[in-house]
Design a protein around this motif. Structure first.
Motif, PDB file in Angstrom:
ATOM      1  N   LEU A 209      -2.453  15.423  -4.450  1.00 24.52           N
ATOM      2  CA  LEU A 209      -3.621  14.548  -4.523  1.00 24.52           C
ATOM      3  C   LEU A 209      -3.327  13.430  -5.285  1.00 24.52           C
ATOM      4  CD1 LEU A 209      -6.620  15.097  -4.101  1.00 24.52           C
ATOM      5  CD2 LEU A 209      -6.953  15.843  -6.683  1.00 24.52           C
ATOM      6  N   GLU A 210      -2.504  13.286  -6.015  1.00 28.06           N
ATOM      7  CA  GLU A 210      -2.321  12.138  -6.900  1.00 28.06           C
ATOM      8  C   GLU A 210      -1.827  10.846  -5.867  1.00 28.06           C
ATOM      9  OE1 GLU A 210       0.513   9.894 -10.542  1.00 28.06           O
ATOM     10  OE2 GLU A 210       0.475  12.113  -9.726  1.00 28.06           O
ATOM     11  N   ARG A 211      -0.699  11.519  -4.962  1.00 29.58           N
ATOM     12  CA  ARG A 211      -0.182  10.431  -3.974  1.00 29.58           C
ATOM     13  C   ARG A 211      -1.289  10.048  -3.105  1.00 29.58           C
ATOM     14  NH1 ARG A 211       5.258  12.002  -0.519  1.00 29.58           N
ATOM     15  NH2 ARG A 211       5.998  11.593  -2.498  1.00 29.58           N
ATOM     16  N   LEU A 212      -2.118  10.935  -2.412  1.00 30.76           N
ATOM     17  CA  LEU A 212      -3.201  10.735  -1.509  1.00 30.76           C
ATOM     18  C   LEU A 212      -4.230   9.794  -2.109  1.00 30.76           C
ATOM     19  CD1 LEU A 212      -4.617  11.118   1.189  1.00 30.76           C
ATOM     20  CD2 LEU A 212      -5.660  13.143   0.147  1.00 30.76           C
ATOM     21  N   ALA A 213      -4.547   9.816  -3.684  1.00 36.89           N
ATOM     22  CA  ALA A 213      -5.519   8.892  -4.015  1.00 36.89           C
ATOM     23  C   ALA A 213      -4.942   7.605  -4.397  1.00 36.89           C
ATOM     24  CB  ALA A 213      -5.884   9.333  -5.566  1.00 36.89           C
ATOM     25  N   LEU A 214      -3.720   7.484  -4.655  1.00 38.71           N
ATOM     26  CA  LEU A 214      -3.030   6.499  -4.665  1.00 38.71           C
ATOM     27  C   LEU A 214      -3.158   5.804  -3.390  1.00 38.71           C
ATOM     28  CD1 LEU A 214      -0.214   6.832  -7.104  1.00 38.71           C
ATOM     29  CD2 LEU A 214      -2.081   5.267  -7.647  1.00 38.71           C
ATOM     30  N   LEU A 215      -2.666   6.148  -2.338  1.00 40.31           N
ATOM     31  CA  LEU A 215      -2.521   5.476  -1.098  1.00 40.31           C
ATOM     32  C   LEU A 215      -3.895   4.976  -0.550  1.00 40.31           C
ATOM     33  CD1 LEU A 215      -0.660   5.147   1.438  1.00 40.31           C
ATOM     34  CD2 LEU A 215      -1.336   7.548   2.188  1.00 40.31           C
ATOM     35  N   LEU A 216      -5.152   5.666  -0.916  1.00 37.99           N
ATOM     36  CA  LEU A 216      -6.329   5.262  -0.453  1.00 37.99           C
ATOM     37  C   LEU A 216      -6.795   4.195  -1.419  1.00 37.99           C
ATOM     38  CD1 LEU A 216      -8.009   8.863  -0.112  1.00 37.99           C
ATOM     39  CD2 LEU A 216      -7.097   7.325   1.667  1.00 37.99           C
ATOM     40  N   ASP A 217      -6.317   4.215  -2.625  1.00 38.35           N
ATOM     41  CA  ASP A 217      -6.987   3.079  -3.793  1.00 38.35           C
ATOM     42  C   ASP A 217      -6.008   2.055  -3.420  1.00 38.35           C
ATOM     43  OD1 ASP A 217      -8.639   2.463  -5.879  1.00 38.35           O
ATOM     44  OD2 ASP A 217      -6.472   2.105  -6.885  1.00 38.35           O
ATOM     45  N   GLY A 218      -4.696   1.894  -2.920  1.00 41.36           N
ATOM     46  CA  GLY A 218      -3.855   0.884  -2.457  1.00 41.36           C
ATOM     47  C   GLY A 218      -4.517   0.217  -1.275  1.00 41.36           C
ATOM     48  N   TRP A 219      -5.054   1.025  -0.378  1.00 46.21           N
ATOM     49  CA  TRP A 219      -5.553   0.176   0.754  1.00 46.21           C
ATOM     50  C   TRP A 219      -6.766  -0.648   0.250  1.00 46.21           C
ATOM     51  CZ3 TRP A 219      -9.456  -0.894   3.673  1.00 46.21           C
ATOM     52  CH2 TRP A 219      -9.404  -1.129   5.120  1.00 46.21           C
ATOM     53  N   LEU A 220      -7.724   0.127  -0.491  1.00 46.68           N
ATOM     54  CA  LEU A 220      -8.537  -0.588  -0.767  1.00 46.68           C
ATOM     55  C   LEU A 220      -8.561  -1.853  -1.560  1.00 46.68           C
ATOM     56  CD1 LEU A 220     -11.121   2.327  -1.630  1.00 46.68           C
ATOM     57  CD2 LEU A 220     -11.492   0.579   0.082  1.00 46.68           C
ATOM     58  N   ALA A 221      -7.689  -1.686  -2.625  1.00 47.10           N
ATOM     59  CA  ALA A 221      -7.199  -3.056  -3.195  1.00 47.10           C
ATOM     60  C   ALA A 221      -6.585  -4.063  -2.302  1.00 47.10           C
ATOM     61  CB  ALA A 221      -6.122  -2.570  -4.409  1.00 47.10           C
ATOM     62  N   TYR A 222      -5.633  -3.564  -1.139  1.00 47.06           N
ATOM     63  CA  TYR A 222      -4.970  -4.421  -0.406  1.00 47.06           C
ATOM     64  C   TYR A 222      -6.231  -5.411   0.332  1.00 47.06           C
ATOM     65  CZ  TYR A 222      -4.074  -4.710   4.580  1.00 47.06           C
ATOM     66  OH  TYR A 222      -4.118  -5.069   5.970  1.00 47.06           O
TER      67      TYR A 222
ATOM     68  N   VAL B 206       0.879  -1.329  -0.039  1.00 46.68           N
ATOM     69  CA  VAL B 206       0.077  -0.076   0.152  1.00 46.68           C
ATOM     70  C   VAL B 206       0.794   0.962   0.189  1.00 46.68           C
ATOM     71  CG1 VAL B 206      -1.779   1.195   1.195  1.00 46.68           C
ATOM     72  CG2 VAL B 206      -1.801  -1.228   1.288  1.00 46.68           C
ATOM     73  N   VAL B 207       1.585   1.515   1.043  1.00 41.56           N
ATOM     74  CA  VAL B 207       2.564   2.646   1.103  1.00 41.56           C
ATOM     75  C   VAL B 207       3.491   3.044   0.075  1.00 41.56           C
ATOM     76  CG1 VAL B 207       4.025   4.112   2.720  1.00 41.56           C
ATOM     77  CG2 VAL B 207       2.014   2.450   3.630  1.00 41.56           C
ATOM     78  N   ASP B 208       4.443   2.098  -0.117  1.00 41.39           N
ATOM     79  CA  ASP B 208       5.566   2.346  -1.291  1.00 41.39           C
ATOM     80  C   ASP B 208       5.202   2.628  -2.437  1.00 41.39           C
ATOM     81  OD1 ASP B 208       7.335   1.595   0.877  1.00 41.39           O
ATOM     82  OD2 ASP B 208       7.863  -0.358   0.086  1.00 41.39           O
ATOM     83  N   PRO B 209       4.158   1.954  -3.155  1.00 39.11           N
ATOM     84  CA  PRO B 209       3.629   2.402  -4.651  1.00 39.11           C
ATOM     85  C   PRO B 209       3.207   3.773  -4.355  1.00 39.11           C
ATOM     86  CG  PRO B 209       2.744   0.244  -4.043  1.00 39.11           C
ATOM     87  CD  PRO B 209       3.413   0.731  -2.576  1.00 39.11           C
ATOM     88  N   ALA B 210       2.500   4.115  -3.414  1.00 34.09           N
ATOM     89  CA  ALA B 210       1.883   5.539  -3.507  1.00 34.09           C
ATOM     90  C   ALA B 210       2.844   6.624  -3.111  1.00 34.09           C
ATOM     91  CB  ALA B 210       0.885   5.624  -2.144  1.00 34.09           C
ATOM     92  N   MET B 211       4.072   6.218  -2.194  1.00 37.43           N
ATOM     93  CA  MET B 211       5.082   7.201  -1.938  1.00 37.43           C
ATOM     94  C   MET B 211       6.093   7.381  -3.497  1.00 37.43           C
ATOM     95  SD  MET B 211       4.734   8.047   0.874  1.00 37.43           S
ATOM     96  CE  MET B 211       2.793   8.261   0.801  1.00 37.43           C
TER      97      MET B 211
END
Length: 199
Positions: A89-102, A78-83
């Motif tokens: 905004l792009e990083r925040l959206a990726l972080l949240l989407d990564g959590w939902l996919a996880y 979740v964290v590394d791909p978003a970082m």
């Protein structure tokens, strides 16, 4: 070659430890950390009890190591791909989407590992609870700090609270009710909340 010779026994021991912790995290995500036992892990992984015990020494140490192993998997997933994305905004959206996919893709069979085990220890003082509290605080701080980099966010703490609530409710509805549509609803809620900052 000039490489350092690796002791095969040490490498096999580390591989066994990783296998034990991965299986332990999967079990705990469904049955909780109290559902772990050295005997059960030894049986399921077809290793000796003494071998499992040698890696951890006690049930509490096994629980702590399992939490750390789950955290490492979470960070990688979740964290590394978003970082890797630019701050904002792009990083925040990726972080949240990564959590939902996880959660949705069942990185752990019981959904979010941490959601599953926190309720078990939320009112039980001790080292396991302390570790869970620390990791939860770090996650919330990461979402808050990532939100703080989005232009126009007035109160990043409030926004983070709302966004994490969307994620956790999707996980809970999916696990408890088998409602996979909860992830679509959470994604819609996240998009709606972040739309304010895309203008």
């Amino acid at each position: 070659m000039w490489g350092v010779k690796v002791d095969g026994r040490v490498e096999r021991g580390e591989q066994t430890r990783r296998q034990i912790l991965r299986r332990a995290a999967d079990i705990a995500s469904v049955e909780g950390l109290e559902g772990l036992s050295i005997g059960r892990l030894a049986t399921e992984l077809e290793v000796s009890k003494s071998g499992v015990f040698a890696h951890f020494g006690s049930k509490e140490e096994l629980q702590l190591a399992t939490v750390r192993a789950a955290a490492a998997i979470f960070v990688a997933r979740v964290v590394d791909p978003a970082m890797a994305a630019p701050a904002g905004l792009e990083r925040l959206a990726l972080l949240l989407d990564g959590w939902l996919a996880y959660s949705e893709e069942r990185t752990f069979p019981g959904g979010c590992f941490f959601y599953a085990v926190q309720a078990e220890f939320d009112a039980r003082p001790g080292r396991v609870r302390d570790q869970l509290v620390e990791l939860d605080a770090r996650w919330h701080a990461l979402v808050r700090d990532t939100a703080a980099d989005v232009p126009g966010v007035g109160d990043p703490g409030q926004l983070a609270f709302e966004l994490v609530a969307f994620l956790e409710l999707a996980n809970a509805q999916s696990v408890l009710h088998g409602d996979q549509r909860a992830y679509d609803r959470a994604r819609a809620a996240v998009r709606g909340r972040l739309a304010d900052f895309r203008r």
